[in-house]
Design a protein around this motif. Structure first.
Motif, PDB file in Angstrom:
ATOM      1  N   ILE A 199      24.152 -14.719  47.348  1.00 28.38           N
ATOM      2  CA  ILE A 199      24.525 -14.771  45.926  1.00 28.38           C
ATOM      3  C   ILE A 199      24.127 -13.467  45.245  1.00 28.38           C
ATOM      4  CG2 ILE A 199      24.131 -15.951  43.730  1.00 28.38           C
ATOM      5  CD1 ILE A 199      23.489 -18.496  45.431  1.00 28.38           C
ATOM      6  N   ARG A 200      22.888 -13.049  45.473  1.00 30.47           N
ATOM      7  CA  ARG A 200      22.362 -11.850  44.814  1.00 30.47           C
ATOM      8  C   ARG A 200      23.147 -10.602  45.208  1.00 30.47           C
ATOM      9  NH1 ARG A 200      17.597 -12.815  46.273  1.00 30.47           N
ATOM     10  NH2 ARG A 200      16.911 -13.919  44.397  1.00 30.47           N
ATOM     11  N   ASN A 201      23.640 -10.558  46.440  1.00 30.64           N
ATOM     12  CA  ASN A 201      24.322  -9.371  46.951  1.00 30.64           C
ATOM     13  C   ASN A 201      25.822  -9.353  46.677  1.00 30.64           C
ATOM     14  OD1 ASN A 201      21.914  -8.358  47.962  1.00 30.64           O
ATOM     15  ND2 ASN A 201      22.197  -9.288  49.982  1.00 30.64           N
ATOM     16  N   THR A 202      26.355 -10.437  46.135  1.00 33.10           N
ATOM     17  CA  THR A 202      27.767 -10.434  45.757  1.00 33.10           C
ATOM     18  C   THR A 202      27.971  -9.462  44.604  1.00 33.10           C
ATOM     19  OG1 THR A 202      28.003 -12.757  46.411  1.00 33.10           O
ATOM     20  CG2 THR A 202      29.677 -11.876  44.930  1.00 33.10           C
ATOM     21  N   SER A 203      29.010  -8.638  44.685  1.00 35.37           N
ATOM     22  CA  SER A 203      29.248  -7.695  43.596  1.00 35.37           C
ATOM     23  C   SER A 203      29.711  -8.441  42.347  1.00 35.37           C
ATOM     24  CB  SER A 203      30.295  -6.664  43.998  1.00 35.37           C
ATOM     25  OG  SER A 203      31.591  -7.240  43.992  1.00 35.37           O
ATOM     26  N   VAL A 204      29.375  -7.922  41.188  1.00 34.62           N
ATOM     27  CA  VAL A 204      29.792  -8.565  39.939  1.00 34.62           C
ATOM     28  C   VAL A 204      31.310  -8.620  39.856  1.00 34.62           C
ATOM     29  CG1 VAL A 204      29.790  -8.370  37.416  1.00 34.62           C
ATOM     30  CG2 VAL A 204      27.674  -7.987  38.706  1.00 34.62           C
ATOM     31  N   ASP A 205      31.985  -7.517  40.196  1.00 29.23           N
ATOM     32  CA  ASP A 205      33.449  -7.526  40.149  1.00 29.23           C
ATOM     33  C   ASP A 205      34.027  -8.545  41.132  1.00 29.23           C
ATOM     34  OD1 ASP A 205      33.754  -5.713  38.127  1.00 29.23           O
ATOM     35  OD2 ASP A 205      34.424  -4.052  39.410  1.00 29.23           O
ATOM     36  N   GLY A 206      33.429  -8.660  42.314  1.00 24.22           N
ATOM     37  CA  GLY A 206      33.909  -9.638  43.279  1.00 24.22           C
ATOM     38  C   GLY A 206      33.736 -11.053  42.777  1.00 24.22           C
ATOM     39  N   PHE A 207      32.592 -11.320  42.163  1.00 24.53           N
ATOM     40  CA  PHE A 207      32.363 -12.650  41.598  1.00 24.53           C
ATOM     41  C   PHE A 207      33.328 -12.936  40.458  1.00 24.53           C
ATOM     42  CE2 PHE A 207      30.387 -15.015  38.078  1.00 24.53           C
ATOM     43  CZ  PHE A 207      30.403 -16.278  38.669  1.00 24.53           C
ATOM     44  N   VAL A 208      33.443 -11.990  39.524  1.00 23.46           N
ATOM     45  CA  VAL A 208      34.314 -12.208  38.367  1.00 23.46           C
ATOM     46  C   VAL A 208      35.764 -12.381  38.812  1.00 23.46           C
ATOM     47  CG1 VAL A 208      35.220 -11.181  36.237  1.00 23.46           C
ATOM     48  CG2 VAL A 208      32.770 -11.035  36.762  1.00 23.46           C
ATOM     49  N   GLY A 209      36.195 -11.542  39.758  1.00 21.64           N
ATOM     50  CA  GLY A 209      37.567 -11.668  40.241  1.00 21.64           C
ATOM     51  C   GLY A 209      37.844 -13.026  40.839  1.00 21.64           C
ATOM     52  N   ALA A 210      36.919 -13.508  41.691  1.00 23.83           N
ATOM     53  CA  ALA A 210      37.102 -14.815  42.324  1.00 23.83           C
ATOM     54  C   ALA A 210      36.982 -15.942  41.312  1.00 23.83           C
ATOM     55  CB  ALA A 210      36.085 -14.991  43.441  1.00 23.83           C
ATOM     56  N   ALA A 211      36.060 -15.806  40.361  1.00 22.02           N
ATOM     57  CA  ALA A 211      35.894 -16.848  39.339  1.00 22.02           C
ATOM     58  C   ALA A 211      37.152 -16.992  38.490  1.00 22.02           C
ATOM     59  CB  ALA A 211      34.682 -16.523  38.466  1.00 22.02           C
ATOM     60  N   ARG A 212      37.776 -15.880  38.149  1.00 26.94           N
ATOM     61  CA  ARG A 212      39.031 -15.955  37.389  1.00 26.94           C
ATOM     62  C   ARG A 212      40.117 -16.647  38.208  1.00 26.94           C
ATOM     63  NH1 ARG A 212      37.220 -15.939  32.486  1.00 26.94           N
ATOM     64  NH2 ARG A 212      36.619 -13.912  31.622  1.00 26.94           N
ATOM     65  N   VAL A 225      21.335 -17.033  40.712  1.00 26.19           N
ATOM     66  CA  VAL A 225      20.808 -17.579  41.960  1.00 26.19           C
ATOM     67  C   VAL A 225      20.250 -18.987  41.775  1.00 26.19           C
ATOM     68  CG1 VAL A 225      19.043 -17.328  43.742  1.00 26.19           C
ATOM     69  CG2 VAL A 225      20.366 -15.334  43.007  1.00 26.19           C
ATOM     70  N   ALA A 226      19.300 -19.161  40.870  1.00 25.33           N
ATOM     71  CA  ALA A 226      18.626 -20.460  40.734  1.00 25.33           C
ATOM     72  C   ALA A 226      19.581 -21.573  40.312  1.00 25.33           C
ATOM     73  CB  ALA A 226      17.448 -20.343  39.769  1.00 25.33           C
ATOM     74  N   PRO A 227      20.390 -21.383  39.254  1.00 25.47           N
ATOM     75  CA  PRO A 227      21.283 -22.482  38.880  1.00 25.47           C
ATOM     76  C   PRO A 227      22.327 -22.807  39.935  1.00 25.47           C
ATOM     77  CG  PRO A 227      21.749 -20.511  37.563  1.00 25.47           C
ATOM     78  CD  PRO A 227      20.474 -20.267  38.284  1.00 25.47           C
ATOM     79  N   THR A 228      22.793 -21.780  40.657  1.00 23.01           N
ATOM     80  CA  THR A 228      23.773 -22.036  41.714  1.00 23.01           C
ATOM     81  C   THR A 228      23.150 -22.820  42.859  1.00 23.01           C
ATOM     82  OG1 THR A 228      24.988 -20.011  41.169  1.00 23.01           O
ATOM     83  CG2 THR A 228      25.352 -20.957  43.352  1.00 23.01           C
ATOM     84  N   MET A 229      21.970 -22.432  43.282  1.00 25.42           N
ATOM     85  CA  MET A 229      21.309 -23.127  44.384  1.00 25.42           C
ATOM     86  C   MET A 229      21.036 -24.587  44.043  1.00 25.42           C
ATOM     87  SD  MET A 229      20.991 -21.016  46.969  1.00 25.42           S
ATOM     88  CE  MET A 229      19.719 -21.727  48.010  1.00 25.42           C
ATOM     89  N   SER A 230      20.676 -24.869  42.798  1.00 26.44           N
ATOM     90  CA  SER A 230      20.389 -26.258  42.425  1.00 26.44           C
ATOM     91  C   SER A 230      21.651 -27.107  42.386  1.00 26.44           C
ATOM     92  CB  SER A 230      19.676 -26.305  41.068  1.00 26.44           C
ATOM     93  OG  SER A 230      20.528 -25.860  40.021  1.00 26.44           O
ATOM     94  N   ARG A 231      22.815 -26.482  42.162  1.00 33.46           N
ATOM     95  CA  ARG A 231      24.074 -27.223  42.234  1.00 33.46           C
ATOM     96  C   ARG A 231      24.516 -27.423  43.682  1.00 33.46           C
ATOM     97  NH1 ARG A 231      25.665 -23.449  38.447  1.00 33.46           N
ATOM     98  NH2 ARG A 231      27.026 -22.442  39.983  1.00 33.46           N
TER      99      ARG A 231
END
Length: 273
Positions: A181-194, A156-162
């Motif tokens: 940000i906090r409520n995004t699922s880890v799998d959803g984040f990892v999938g999108a990040a990949r 949360v904090a590093p993303t908001m500062s960017r």
């Protein structure tokens, strides 16, 4: 807005059902809004009234593993996320729509233009490169590791500062982004990040013929000059720089962002598109 003018859907896409909110007159020209990674359709709250006032039917959706849409096992691809938009259009019997995408949603726009261009009437692309440079791709590995080991709260904090300047961070609306940000699922984040680590649409840019507007925050890292180069590749496109903005100019400076949207749609809306 009357209750009858707000419709909520679950749209089947691959093995998941995407959450979709559909507002406005059914026979109005449609616009679909694609959000950034680690947010959900709530990031478009500052734009929805403006778009409805322009006479558009506004369709927002939560991407896989974000908001109220369930995750699929990672990784994802940009083509897969682009397919979500086509699934929504098909499910709602919409032949063509305008599309607005920011960050991840903007990269989805490049895939839509390259592979589903006949389904688009126009597009607005904000704060989104056309290819994953080595430096852009590399940063996601550490963020993925953090999410897996410490959870989304640690991002949360590093993303908001960017994403935002200090004045926005002190505003109450910033808390809504922190919650996204906090409520995004880890799998959803990892999938999108990949997905963000492997895409390249540069060879398709010169082929884009639809009305296109690019919007970018002046202080969004290297993206301002990168998107100016993209704009130079797309004949007739508009390039809008939002002064002092970082990665989510639609939230940080909504008046300026909405002004660009009004200009885009006043120039492109036609009956049936």
């Amino acid at each position: 807005m009357k209750a009858a003018d707000i419709r909520r859907h679950r749209v089947k896409n691959d093995a998941a059902e995407l959450y979709v909110v559909d507002e406005g007159e059914m026979d109005a020209p449609c616009v679909v809004l694609g959000h950034s990674i680690m947010t959900d359709m709530g990031m478009w709250a500052p734009q929805r009234t403006t778009l409805l006032d322009l006479g558009l039917r506004v369709i927002c959706y939560d991407s896989l593993g974000h908001g109220l849409s369930p995750a699929l096992p990672p990784p994802y691809t940009i083509a897969q996320l682009s397919g979500s938009v086509i699934s929504i259009l098909d499910a709602l019997n919409i032949e063509r729509a305008h599309y607005i995408g920011l960050s991840l949603g903007g990269i989805v726009a490049w895939d839509l233009a390259a592979n589903h261009g006949k389904r688009l009437a126009s597009m607005v692309v904000a704060d989104a490169p056309a290819h994953a440079s080595p430096d852009f791709a590399a940063v996601w590995d550490a963020r993925i590791q953090t999410a897996r080991e410490d959870g989304m709260g640690a991002l949360v904090a590093p993303t908001m500062s960017r994403w935002f300047g200090p004045e926005f961070l002190a505003e109450p609306i910033a808390d809504s982004v922190r919650e996204m940000i906090r409520n995004t699922s880890v799998d959803g984040f990892v999938g999108a990040a990949r997905a963000l680590q492997a895409f390249d649409y540069r060879s398709h840019l010169a082929e884009i013929k639809m009305p296109t507007t690019m919007i970018v925050g002046e202080n969004d890292g290297v993206l301002a000059p990168v998107m100016k180069e993209i704009a130079d590749e797309i004949a007739g496109s508009d390039y809008v720089l939002v002064p002092s903005a970082r990665h989510l100019p639609n939230m940080e400076f909504p008046e300026l962002f909405n002004k660009a949207l009004r200009r885009h749609f006043q120039n492109t809306i036609q009956p049936g598109l």
